[in-house]
Design a protein around this motif. Structure first.
Motif, PDB file in Angstrom:
ATOM      1  N   ASP A 153       0.919  -1.204  -0.200  1.00 20.32           N
ATOM      2  CA  ASP A 153       0.124   0.056  -0.090  1.00 20.32           C
ATOM      3  C   ASP A 153       1.022   1.160  -0.168  1.00 20.32           C
ATOM      4  O   ASP A 153       1.845   1.197   0.219  1.00 20.32           O
ATOM      5  CB  ASP A 153      -1.025   0.075   1.238  1.00 20.32           C
ATOM      6  N   GLY A 154       0.238   2.363  -0.156  1.00 19.17           N
ATOM      7  CA  GLY A 154       0.901   3.573  -0.378  1.00 19.17           C
ATOM      8  C   GLY A 154       1.289   3.929   1.130  1.00 19.17           C
ATOM      9  O   GLY A 154       0.647   3.355   2.133  1.00 19.17           O
ATOM     10  N   TYR A 155       2.194   5.019   1.234  1.00 22.84           N
ATOM     11  CA  TYR A 155       2.165   5.637   2.743  1.00 22.84           C
ATOM     12  C   TYR A 155       2.181   7.107   2.713  1.00 22.84           C
ATOM     13  O   TYR A 155       2.615   7.807   3.509  1.00 22.84           O
ATOM     14  CB  TYR A 155       3.359   4.997   3.360  1.00 22.84           C
ATOM     15  N   GLY A 156       1.579   7.631   1.722  1.00 24.74           N
ATOM     16  CA  GLY A 156       1.297   8.896   1.621  1.00 24.74           C
ATOM     17  C   GLY A 156      -0.059   9.629   2.160  1.00 24.74           C
ATOM     18  O   GLY A 156      -0.838   8.526   2.118  1.00 24.74           O
ATOM     19  N   LEU A 157       0.058  10.677   2.604  1.00 27.19           N
ATOM     20  CA  LEU A 157      -1.201  11.243   3.440  1.00 27.19           C
ATOM     21  C   LEU A 157      -1.560  12.678   2.891  1.00 27.19           C
ATOM     22  O   LEU A 157      -0.546  13.534   3.239  1.00 27.19           O
ATOM     23  CB  LEU A 157      -1.294  10.957   4.824  1.00 27.19           C
ATOM     24  N   ALA A 158      -2.625  13.002   2.343  1.00 27.30           N
ATOM     25  CA  ALA A 158      -2.989  14.506   1.973  1.00 27.30           C
ATOM     26  C   ALA A 158      -3.849  14.984   3.197  1.00 27.30           C
ATOM     27  O   ALA A 158      -4.914  14.357   3.628  1.00 27.30           O
ATOM     28  CB  ALA A 158      -3.425  14.595   0.868  1.00 27.30           C
ATOM     29  N   MET A 159      -3.387  16.117   3.842  1.00 30.26           N
ATOM     30  CA  MET A 159      -4.246  16.662   5.099  1.00 30.26           C
ATOM     31  C   MET A 159      -5.163  17.760   4.545  1.00 30.26           C
ATOM     32  O   MET A 159      -4.537  18.704   3.976  1.00 30.26           O
ATOM     33  CB  MET A 159      -3.351  17.182   5.893  1.00 30.26           C
ATOM     34  N   GLY A 160      -6.207  17.592   4.335  1.00 27.07           N
ATOM     35  CA  GLY A 160      -7.338  18.705   3.698  1.00 27.07           C
ATOM     36  C   GLY A 160      -8.463  18.025   2.798  1.00 27.07           C
ATOM     37  O   GLY A 160      -8.439  16.778   2.561  1.00 27.07           O
ATOM     38  N   LEU A 161      -9.055  19.183   2.328  1.00 30.34           N
ATOM     39  CA  LEU A 161     -10.331  18.747   1.553  1.00 30.34           C
ATOM     40  C   LEU A 161     -10.103  17.733   0.344  1.00 30.34           C
ATOM     41  O   LEU A 161     -10.750  16.941   0.133  1.00 30.34           O
ATOM     42  CB  LEU A 161     -11.061  19.880   1.308  1.00 30.34           C
ATOM     43  N   THR A 162      -8.746  18.039  -0.309  1.00 28.89           N
ATOM     44  CA  THR A 162      -8.596  17.456  -1.450  1.00 28.89           C
ATOM     45  C   THR A 162      -6.989  16.956  -1.487  1.00 28.89           C
ATOM     46  O   THR A 162      -6.557  17.568  -0.671  1.00 28.89           O
ATOM     47  CB  THR A 162      -8.787  18.252  -2.648  1.00 28.89           C
ATOM     48  N   VAL A 163      -6.776  16.102  -2.352  1.00 28.44           N
ATOM     49  CA  VAL A 163      -5.397  15.653  -2.557  1.00 28.44           C
ATOM     50  C   VAL A 163      -4.663  16.866  -3.310  1.00 28.44           C
ATOM     51  O   VAL A 163      -5.123  16.948  -4.711  1.00 28.44           O
ATOM     52  CB  VAL A 163      -5.295  14.530  -3.020  1.00 28.44           C
ATOM     53  N   GLY A 169      -1.466  11.212  -8.321  1.00 29.84           N
ATOM     54  CA  GLY A 169      -0.484  10.046  -9.225  1.00 29.84           C
ATOM     55  C   GLY A 169      -1.046   8.729  -8.990  1.00 29.84           C
ATOM     56  O   GLY A 169      -1.880   8.387  -8.334  1.00 29.84           O
ATOM     57  N   ALA A 170       0.065   7.972  -9.540  1.00 28.18           N
ATOM     58  CA  ALA A 170      -0.354   6.567  -9.657  1.00 28.18           C
ATOM     59  C   ALA A 170      -0.378   5.897  -8.177  1.00 28.18           C
ATOM     60  O   ALA A 170      -0.820   5.073  -7.866  1.00 28.18           O
ATOM     61  CB  ALA A 170       0.736   5.848 -10.603  1.00 28.18           C
ATOM     62  N   ALA A 171       0.507   6.380  -7.199  1.00 26.30           N
ATOM     63  CA  ALA A 171       0.733   6.049  -5.900  1.00 26.30           C
ATOM     64  C   ALA A 171      -0.674   6.158  -5.156  1.00 26.30           C
ATOM     65  O   ALA A 171      -1.018   7.349  -5.213  1.00 26.30           O
ATOM     66  CB  ALA A 171       1.937   6.400  -5.181  1.00 26.30           C
ATOM     67  N   ARG A 172      -0.972   5.021  -4.385  1.00 25.62           N
ATOM     68  CA  ARG A 172      -2.203   5.327  -3.612  1.00 25.62           C
ATOM     69  C   ARG A 172      -1.815   6.158  -2.527  1.00 25.62           C
ATOM     70  O   ARG A 172      -0.793   5.926  -1.696  1.00 25.62           O
ATOM     71  CB  ARG A 172      -2.840   4.131  -3.286  1.00 25.62           C
ATOM     72  N   VAL A 173      -2.553   7.155  -2.220  1.00 31.10           N
ATOM     73  CA  VAL A 173      -2.409   7.925  -1.030  1.00 31.10           C
ATOM     74  C   VAL A 173      -3.594   8.191  -0.309  1.00 31.10           C
ATOM     75  O   VAL A 173      -4.774   8.005  -0.821  1.00 31.10           O
ATOM     76  CB  VAL A 173      -2.083   9.382  -1.191  1.00 31.10           C
ATOM     77  N   GLY A 174      -3.819   8.451   0.915  1.00 30.02           N
ATOM     78  CA  GLY A 174      -4.984   8.693   1.800  1.00 30.02           C
ATOM     79  C   GLY A 174      -4.998  10.089   1.799  1.00 30.02           C
ATOM     80  O   GLY A 174      -4.370  10.909   1.597  1.00 30.02           O
ATOM     81  N   SER A 175      -6.269  10.608   2.256  1.00 33.60           N
ATOM     82  CA  SER A 175      -6.495  11.865   2.720  1.00 33.60           C
ATOM     83  C   SER A 175      -7.657  11.993   3.687  1.00 33.60           C
ATOM     84  O   SER A 175      -8.369  11.097   4.293  1.00 33.60           O
ATOM     85  CB  SER A 175      -7.243  12.856   1.299  1.00 33.60           C
ATOM     86  N   TYR A 176      -7.419  13.051   4.636  1.00 35.32           N
ATOM     87  CA  TYR A 176      -7.986  13.325   5.884  1.00 35.32           C
ATOM     88  C   TYR A 176      -8.277  14.644   5.878  1.00 35.32           C
ATOM     89  O   TYR A 176      -7.486  15.770   5.788  1.00 35.32           O
ATOM     90  CB  TYR A 176      -7.003  12.781   7.176  1.00 35.32           C
ATOM     91  N   ALA A 177      -9.386  15.112   6.304  1.00 34.22           N
ATOM     92  CA  ALA A 177     -10.013  16.517   6.537  1.00 34.22           C
ATOM     93  C   ALA A 177     -10.867  16.517   7.794  1.00 34.22           C
ATOM     94  O   ALA A 177     -12.103  15.856   7.694  1.00 34.22           O
ATOM     95  CB  ALA A 177     -10.919  16.862   5.216  1.00 34.22           C
ATOM     96  N   PRO A 178     -10.508  17.065   8.842  1.00 31.21           N
ATOM     97  CA  PRO A 178     -11.465  17.203  10.047  1.00 31.21           C
ATOM     98  C   PRO A 178     -12.417  18.145   9.569  1.00 31.21           C
ATOM     99  O   PRO A 178     -12.317  19.039   8.837  1.00 31.21           O
ATOM    100  CB  PRO A 178     -10.422  17.579  11.141  1.00 31.21           C
ATOM    101  N   ALA A 179     -13.570  18.206  10.426  1.00 34.14           N
ATOM    102  CA  ALA A 179     -14.683  18.946  10.071  1.00 34.14           C
ATOM    103  C   ALA A 179     -14.205  20.531  10.312  1.00 34.14           C
ATOM    104  O   ALA A 179     -14.691  21.511   9.591  1.00 34.14           O
ATOM    105  CB  ALA A 179     -15.774  18.664  11.022  1.00 34.14           C
ATOM    106  N   GLY A 180     -13.422  20.958  11.235  1.00 38.45           N
ATOM    107  CA  GLY A 180     -12.790  22.340  11.351  1.00 38.45           C
ATOM    108  C   GLY A 180     -12.346  22.847  10.391  1.00 38.45           C
ATOM    109  O   GLY A 180     -11.920  24.023  10.497  1.00 38.45           O
TER     110      GLY A 180
END
Lengths: 402, 62
Positions: A153-163, A169-180
């Motif tokens: 699996d990928g090990y990248g993470l985008a913090m925010g509404l969008t990546v 790109g090709a590598a799978r990344v996660g994304s996380y956006a808290p409500a605030g």
């Protein structure tokens, strides 16, 4: 041809849904001692001369006396970085890290491109090329590193509404956006209010809504002032995201690379009063990362970079316009800091780029490549894959060698 | 109105490429006010520029 508003929004909403579904929450990785990399995009063009001020250069005040803060040691003055440069006083946490040898500003950097359009330059900055690509350099780096570590699996993470493009790109990344994190900042609200100020329906509606949400002096904001929350009830969005990112990066099998962004750097007017807020956000966010990363901070590098710098001369509205050379920051326990990197180009008019901008002496891609190679152990043969186009010579000595 | 602005900003985050001015010209044409055009030109990111467009009175009133 005119497209009705609802049709225009419908089209955008469709791309939003597609964008959402293309995101996958990324997998995990190796051990607690893995190197960590956090990249912060400063959108809007940071004025490097205000963030890391070369107060020792006698030419500085001839261009922008009204923007230069008092020298170190005076009230409200710069925080000294070794006698020639001074750090903006809103960057106290970074100054502390500098004292611990964990912060390295690199001056007079710029991407390889020359564009003064935010949108183009941000695309190039994130693509890592002189043109807009469909993937970002950080994603391509993740692809190479995944292969090396043989991780499913990928090990990248985008913090925010969008990546951001940086991590797409090709590598799978996660994304996380808290409500605030899902509101415009006060500065953008002010601009929206200004656009609506003279509309008999939307103007009062905005003013009242902002008042109800706790912004003071809403009636003054449309005169050009900035909306200021009456009291800071909760941490700003960037601190929120940095805290979450630090927690996730610290977990033994969590992600190892994260991307964040901060806006508010486009200081065309009233720069002296406007720059403190985004700088303080950056400073608090890096402090939050350090706190949450705990023991893992010593394996961490944070790279903060912007699409271009700003003009050396002050403009007619107390601000600066789109320029070229600026500063980049490296911070973290793994950084070989406590000094200012790069080569100072000088500020005499013959030394300026196009007689207006700080001349770039370091390719920002070389900084990023240096971190990727020496910190994340990216094989040097992969540098051309991560940064296609003109050859990049990875900068040496940016991280502590173990 | 504020909820509309917040929503506009969130939707604008998902626009990945292209020039926001093109979207403004196609959506509003001559109805786009110079004030909005200037504000968009000075926006520091694609998302901010589009949020300004979607929150402008001429867009809201269409």
């Amino acid at each position: 041809m005119m497209i009705p508003r609802r049709t225009a929004l419908l089209g955008l909403a469709a791309s939003w849904t597609l964008g959402r579904s293309s995101l996958a929450f990324a997998g995990s990785s190796g051990g607690p001692d893995d190197p960590r990399l956090v990249v912060v995009i400063l959108r809007g063009a940071l004025d490097g001369l205000s963030a890391v001020t070369p107060y020792g250069d006698p030419d500085l005040v001839t261009y922008r006396r009204a923007l230069v803060l008092p020298e170190p040691g005076q009230e409200g003055g710069l925080l000294d970085l070794g006698g020639f440069y001074g750090l903006h006083p809103s960057l106290a946490t970074l100054h502390g890290l500098y004292g611990e040898g964990q912060m390295l500003p690199i001056h007079a950097v710029a991407g390889h491109y020359r564009s003064r359009s935010h949108f183009e330059a941000q695309d190039y900055l994130e693509s890592g090329a002189d043109e807009r690509l469909d993937s970002g350099w950080l994603n391509r780096a993740v692809s190479v590193l995944q292969g090396k570590a043989n991780r499913p699996d990928g090990y990248g993470l985008a913090m925010g509404l969008t990546v951001p493009l940086l991590l797409r790109g090709a590598a799978r990344v996660g994304s996380y956006a808290p409500a605030g994190s899902q509101h415009p900042d006060a500065d953008l609200y002010s601009q929206i209010l200004a656009l609506n100020a003279h509309d008999p329906v939307t103007g009062p509606a905005f003013r009242n809504a902002l008042k109800a949400r706790g912004f003071s002096e809403a009636s003054r904001m449309d005169m050009g002032g900035t909306a200021v929350p009456e009291k800071s009830r909760k941490p700003d969005a960037f601190t929120h995201l940095s805290t979450a990112a630090g927690q996730m990066l610290a977990t033994p099998h969590g992600p190892r690379i994260a991307a964040l962004e901060i806006g508010g750097w486009d200081t065309h007017a009233g720069q002296l009063g406007r720059l403190g807020s985004p700088l303080a956000q950056l400073d608090r966010g890096i402090g939050a990362l350090r706190q949450r990363l705990g023991e893992s901070w010593k394996h961490t590098v944070v790279l903060a970079m912007t699409e271009f710098g700003r003009t050396v001369r002050i403009n007619g509205t107390g601000g600066t316009d789109h320029g070229t050379g600026t500063v980049a920051f490296l911070a973290g326990g793994a950084v070989a800091g406590g000094k200012v990197g790069g080569t100072w180009p000088g500020l005499r008019s013959s030394q300026l780029f196009e007689n207006r901008d700080l001349a770039p002496t370091t390719d920002l891609r070389a900084v990023a490549a240096g971190v990727l190679c020496d910190h994340l152990r990216l094989p040097s043969r992969a540098v051309a894959t991560v940064f296609p186009g003109p050859a990049v010579d990875p900068m040496k000595g940016l991280v502590e060698t173990v | 109105m504020l909820a509309r602005a917040d929503w506009a900003w969130r939707v604008a985050a998902h626009v990945r490429s292209g020039d926001p001015m093109d979207i403004a010209d196609i959506a509003l044409g001559p109805a786009l006010r110079p004030q909005t055009r200037t504000a968009m030109h000075h926006a520091g990111s694609r998302q901010d520029a589009l949020a300004l467009l979607f929150s402008s009175p001429e867009f809201q009133r269409r």
